[in-house]
Design a protein around this motif. Structure first.
Motif, short mmCIF file in Angstrom:
data_model
loop_
_atom_site.label_atom_id
_atom_site.label_comp_id
_atom_site.label_asym_id
_atom_site.label_seq_id
_atom_site.Cartn_x
_atom_site.Cartn_y
_atom_site.Cartn_z
N TYR A 177 -73.02 -96.65 26.12
CA TYR A 177 -73.84 -96.49 27.14
C TYR A 177 -73.46 -95.54 28.07
O TYR A 177 -74.29 -95.61 29.20
N ASN A 178 -72.62 -94.62 27.80
CA ASN A 178 -72.48 -93.41 28.62
C ASN A 178 -71.86 -94.17 30.10
O ASN A 178 -72.20 -93.38 31.03
N LEU A 179 -70.93 -94.97 29.82
CA LEU A 179 -70.48 -95.80 31.07
C LEU A 179 -68.96 -95.47 31.00
O LEU A 179 -68.36 -95.25 30.10
N ALA A 180 -68.27 -95.35 32.22
CA ALA A 180 -66.95 -95.31 32.17
C ALA A 180 -66.46 -96.66 32.81
O ALA A 180 -66.57 -96.96 34.11
N MET A 181 -65.72 -97.49 31.94
CA MET A 181 -65.47 -98.87 32.21
C MET A 181 -64.06 -99.11 32.32
O MET A 181 -63.27 -99.53 31.50
N TYR A 182 -63.26 -98.74 33.49
CA TYR A 182 -61.69 -98.94 33.44
C TYR A 182 -61.31 -98.84 34.84
O TYR A 182 -62.05 -98.02 35.55
N GLU A 183 -60.18 -99.29 35.10
CA GLU A 183 -59.51 -99.20 36.29
C GLU A 183 -57.93 -98.90 36.08
O GLU A 183 -57.49 -99.45 35.24
N THR A 184 -57.42 -98.04 36.77
CA THR A 184 -56.22 -97.53 36.57
C THR A 184 -55.30 -96.81 37.60
O THR A 184 -56.06 -96.13 38.35
N ASP A 185 -54.20 -97.29 37.95
CA ASP A 185 -53.18 -96.62 39.04
C ASP A 185 -52.12 -95.86 38.33
O ASP A 185 -51.30 -95.51 39.19
N ARG A 186 -52.17 -95.49 37.14
CA ARG A 186 -51.09 -95.02 36.22
C ARG A 186 -49.79 -95.56 36.69
O ARG A 186 -48.95 -95.24 37.26
N PRO A 187 -49.54 -96.81 36.26
CA PRO A 187 -48.47 -97.49 36.88
C PRO A 187 -47.03 -97.03 36.18
O PRO A 187 -46.01 -97.23 36.54
N TYR A 188 -47.09 -96.20 34.78
CA TYR A 188 -46.05 -96.09 34.03
C TYR A 188 -46.13 -94.69 33.92
O TYR A 188 -47.04 -94.01 33.45
N TYR A 189 -44.68 -94.04 33.47
CA TYR A 189 -44.63 -93.11 32.59
C TYR A 189 -44.52 -93.59 31.15
O TYR A 189 -43.89 -94.54 31.16
N CYS A 190 -44.76 -92.94 30.17
CA CYS A 190 -44.78 -93.34 28.81
C CYS A 190 -44.37 -92.09 27.99
O CYS A 190 -44.56 -91.22 28.00
N SER A 227 -37.04 -104.46 26.63
CA SER A 227 -38.20 -104.81 27.63
C SER A 227 -39.46 -103.54 27.75
O SER A 227 -40.38 -103.85 28.23
N ALA A 228 -38.73 -102.34 27.74
CA ALA A 228 -39.39 -101.30 27.98
C ALA A 228 -39.95 -100.61 26.80
O ALA A 228 -41.29 -99.83 26.78
N ILE A 229 -39.68 -101.28 25.48
CA ILE A 229 -40.35 -100.49 24.26
C ILE A 229 -41.74 -101.13 23.94
O ILE A 229 -41.62 -102.23 23.92
N CYS A 230 -42.48 -100.32 23.58
CA CYS A 230 -43.70 -100.64 23.21
C CYS A 230 -44.14 -100.47 21.78
O CYS A 230 -44.88 -101.39 21.30
N MET A 231 -43.57 -99.72 21.08
CA MET A 231 -43.74 -99.49 19.81
C MET A 231 -42.45 -98.86 19.28
O MET A 231 -41.68 -98.13 19.87
N HIS A 232 -42.14 -99.18 17.97
CA HIS A 232 -41.16 -98.42 17.12
C HIS A 232 -41.64 -98.59 15.48
O HIS A 232 -41.76 -99.53 15.06
N GLU A 233 -41.78 -97.22 15.33
CA GLU A 233 -42.52 -97.11 13.97
C GLU A 233 -41.87 -95.95 13.04
O GLU A 233 -41.07 -95.19 13.55
N MET A 257 -39.50 -93.46 15.32
CA MET A 257 -39.93 -93.00 16.58
C MET A 257 -40.14 -94.54 17.28
O MET A 257 -40.11 -95.46 17.08
N TYR A 258 -39.73 -93.99 18.63
CA TYR A 258 -39.65 -95.05 19.86
C TYR A 258 -40.69 -94.89 20.86
O TYR A 258 -40.68 -93.57 21.17
N ILE A 259 -41.54 -95.55 21.50
CA ILE A 259 -42.19 -95.35 22.73
C ILE A 259 -42.06 -96.28 23.61
O ILE A 259 -41.97 -97.67 23.33
N ALA A 260 -41.46 -95.90 24.80
CA ALA A 260 -41.53 -96.86 25.90
C ALA A 260 -42.04 -96.38 27.33
O ALA A 260 -42.46 -95.31 27.11
N ARG A 261 -42.14 -97.26 28.01
CA ARG A 261 -42.58 -97.21 29.37
C ARG A 261 -41.83 -97.43 30.68
O ARG A 261 -40.98 -98.40 30.39
N PHE A 262 -41.79 -96.69 31.59
CA PHE A 262 -40.99 -96.75 32.69
C PHE A 262 -41.62 -96.36 33.83
O PHE A 262 -42.49 -95.56 34.03
#
Length: 407
Positions: free
Chosen positions: A317-330, A354-360, A374-379
């Motif tokens: 649709y050539n649309l940008a549909m999201y909102e964010t205030d960048r709440p985290y470092y990842c 509680s901070a880990i989003c992925m572990h693969e 690897m571990y991916i976490a956000r803070f």
């Protein structure tokens, strides 16, 4: 209804979310891959309306027949993409041959595939970049080194990431380089002292940036690949003003439309005559696709959004549909199997679960470039990012002793 052909939906494994997002907004998701349909995950099967297996995605005749089948059965193909550096030229050829009017055609894609071609766009954007030349003979290489001095960096002009990239420190190594029977054209660049920062995101079909973020890579990516070093990087909550300014100008100079982008810069760690002062930015190279590995997922975790959906709505649709205030470092931490770490998986999850989003376990080529575990976490705080990195990457004293002895 629009027809979307997505190529290689199972690499990386989360890329099934591209056809899934298209399907969720009412499009027809048509996928091409090498793996048998029965071997695909249930999530991947549910993400697509139809799957066409080819013997090899490197066989253009097979790929052509796959797209032709989809066009015969479903009608005109509206969008075709892999979002994978390796397939960019083939994607463009398929768009050209099937007159797919969205996306770059064969005549366009080389402007961001060849490192030598990228330089003029950095220049148009007013961003300095390293001096360079295309390698030919030792004599010509010596002339270049006489201008810029050792060390210099050599890498394939048409290459992916830091593969087959290394540093030449003296004349003996320069001679050794030219004694090799190299199968592809190489580019030689002056050495730039700094670490890499990136400006990444998505453009709409009119060259407007509709999503943007920035990542910091504290260790040389060349060493991560060539020396099988550990891989650590993180997204920034606030995009540095100079990175956003330079990155925006570069994207507009390239006139990128309807694509992900990953543009890289050196943050100078010392003054570099002709390029800038310590702390300044120097253009490195661009990749007009998502950053590697699971970075698209990191974008989601950092921003509490769905970039796969952002991309699908842009494409359809050539649309940008999201909102964010960048709440985290990842943050991404890629461990190496060759090392013994102080804190095992149980300890990491006990402290940071509680901070880990992925572990693969990273597959194949991704593991060689980004660490096998690897571990991916956000803070919310940068100091927590640094503490997480120290905890996950801390090695046993015996391991550290062995590494010191090697050096």
């Amino acid at each position: 209804m629009s027809n979307f052909v997505f190529i290689s939906p199972n690499f990386p494994k989360t890329y099934y979310q591209f056809p899934k997002a298209w399907k969720q907004i009412g499009g027809t998701s048509l996928c091409i891959g090498e793996d048998p349909y029965d071997s695909l995950s249930d999530e991947m099967k549910a993400a697509m309306d139809e799957y066409y297996q080819v013997g090899s995605m490197m066989n253009y005749d097979e790929m052509y027949r796959a797209v032709a089948w989809f066009a015969h059965k479903h009608g005109k193909i509206d969008w075709l993409e892999s979002n994978n550096e390796f397939w960019l030229e083939q994607d463009a050829r398929l768009r050209t041959d099937f007159n797919i009017t969205t996306g770059d055609k064969s005549g366009d894609v080389m402007r961001y595939k060849l490192k030598s071609n990228m330089k003029k766009y950095y220049a148009e954007a007013g961003v300095p970049s390293a001096r360079w030349h295309l390698t030919s003979t030792y004599e010509e290489g010596k002339k270049f080194v006489d201008q810029v001095g050792f060390p210099v960096i050599v890498k394939p002009d048409d290459g992916v990431g830091a593969n087959a990239t290394w540093r030449i420190n003296n004349d003996k190594e320069l001679q050794d380089f030219y004694r090799q029977n190299l199968p592809v054209q190489y580019i030689m660049e002056e050495y730039v002292p700094g670490y890499i920062v990136s400006f990444d995101g998505i453009t709409d079909q009119d060259n407007n940036i509709i999503f943007k973020t920035s990542h910091t890579f504290p260790e040389p990516i060349m060493d991560v690949v060539n020396k099988a070093d550990e891989c650590v990087y993180w997204s920034e909550r606030e995009i540095p003003e100079d990175i956003e300014d330079c990155g925006t100008k570069v994207i507009h100079a390239f006139k990128i439309r309807g694509r992900f982008f990953h543009t890289e810069y050196f943050r100078l760690t010392e003054d570099k005559p002709g390029l800038g002062k310590k702390g300044g930015l120097v253009g490195l190279e661009v990749n007009m696709r998502p950053p590697g590995g699971y970075t698209t997922d990191m974008m989601n975790f950092a921003n509490d959004i769905n970039v796969y959906s952002v991309y699908a709505n842009m494409a359809m649709y050539n649309l940008a549909m999201y909102e964010t205030d960048r709440p985290y470092y990842c943050v991404y931490c890629g461990r190496r199997d060759k090392y013994e770490y102080t804190n095992g998986e149980a300890a990491v999850f006990a402290r940071y679960g509680s901070a880990i989003c992925m572990h693969e376990r990273m597959p194949g080529i991704l593991g060689s470039a980004m660490g096998e575990d690897m571990y991916i976490a956000r803070f919310k705080r940068r100091e927590d990012v640094k503490a997480f990195i120290r905890f996950v990457m801390d090695k046993s004293r015996e391991t550290e002793k062995k590494e010191t002895e090697k050096k």
